[in-house]
Design a protein around this motif. Structure first.
Motif, PDB file in Angstrom:
ATOM      1  N   GLN A 223      34.229  45.383  35.831  1.00 17.12           N
ATOM      2  CA  GLN A 223      35.100  44.257  36.155  1.00 17.12           C
ATOM      3  C   GLN A 223      36.478  44.483  35.545  1.00 17.12           C
ATOM      4  O   GLN A 223      36.584  44.811  34.367  1.00 17.12           O
ATOM      5  CB  GLN A 223      34.495  42.959  35.604  1.00 17.12           C
TER       6      GLN A 223
ATOM      7  N   GLY B 129      36.872  44.202  49.398  1.00 12.32           N
ATOM      8  CA  GLY B 129      35.686  44.022  48.573  1.00 12.32           C
ATOM      9  C   GLY B 129      35.704  42.675  47.859  1.00 12.32           C
ATOM     10  O   GLY B 129      36.597  41.843  48.069  1.00 12.32           O
ATOM     11  N   THR B 130      34.704  42.464  47.047  1.00 15.97           N
ATOM     12  CA  THR B 130      34.627  41.228  46.280  1.00 15.97           C
ATOM     13  C   THR B 130      35.789  41.158  45.289  1.00 15.97           C
ATOM     14  O   THR B 130      36.034  42.118  44.558  1.00 15.97           O
ATOM     15  CB  THR B 130      33.295  41.151  45.517  1.00 15.97           C
ATOM     16  N   ARG B 131      36.494  40.027  45.310  1.00 15.41           N
ATOM     17  CA  ARG B 131      37.643  39.883  44.404  1.00 15.41           C
ATOM     18  C   ARG B 131      37.178  39.930  42.948  1.00 15.41           C
ATOM     19  O   ARG B 131      36.117  39.425  42.597  1.00 15.41           O
ATOM     20  CB  ARG B 131      38.365  38.560  44.656  1.00 15.41           C
TER      21      ARG B 131
END
Length: 115
Positions: A1, A100-102
Motif C-alpha cells: 500500500q 486498479g483499486t485506488r
C-alpha cells in the motif's frame, strides 16, 4: 500500500498560479499511472489530469491549456502546475493511481481562488 501526501495548495487570486505536489511512499509508485482529482464544496469528486508511466498525459476539458501534470519517479512525486487559476478551480485536490483499486486517499490540499 502506497501512502500519499499532497501539498502546495493555498489562497490565490484569479489568474495566479500554484504548483501541487503528491509524494508517495513505496516502490509501486513509479509503476502506476497517476492522476489528480478535485472536489469542490457540495460537488462530486472529478478527475482533473493523469500521467502514465511513460509520461503520456490527459486533462479534463475544464483545465486543458492551463494545468500541466508531471512526475519524478526517482522522487516518487507527481506534480500539478496550475496556471491562470479561476474561482471555479477552488477545491480540495487529491492524487491517486488511476488504474486498479485506488490506494488509500491522502488528506488532499486545499486550493482557493478568489479576489
Amino acid at each position: 500500500q502506497v501512502q500519499l501526501v499532497e501539498s502546495g495548495g493555498g489562497f490565490v487570486q484569479p489568474g495566479g498560479s500554484l504548483r501541487l505536489s503528491c509524494a508517495g511512499s513505496g516502490s509501486a509508485f513509479r509503476f502506476n499511472a497517476m492522476g489528480w482529482d478535485r472536489q469542490a464544496p457540495g460537488k462530486e469528486r472529478e478527475w482533473v489530469a493523469s500521467i502514465g508511466t511513460t509520461g503520456i498525459t490527459g486533462y479534463a476539458d475544464s483545465v486543458k491549456g492551463r494545468f500541466a501534470i508531471s512526475r519524478d519517479n526517482a522522487a516518487n512525486t507527481v506534480y500539478l502546475q496550475m496556471n491562470n487559476l479561476k474561482p471555479e478551480d477552488t477545491a480540495v485536490y487529491y492524487c491517486n493511481r488511476v488504474t486498479g483499486t485506488r490506494w488509500g486517499w491522502g488528506q488532499g490540499t486545499q486550493v482557493t481562488v478568489s479576489s
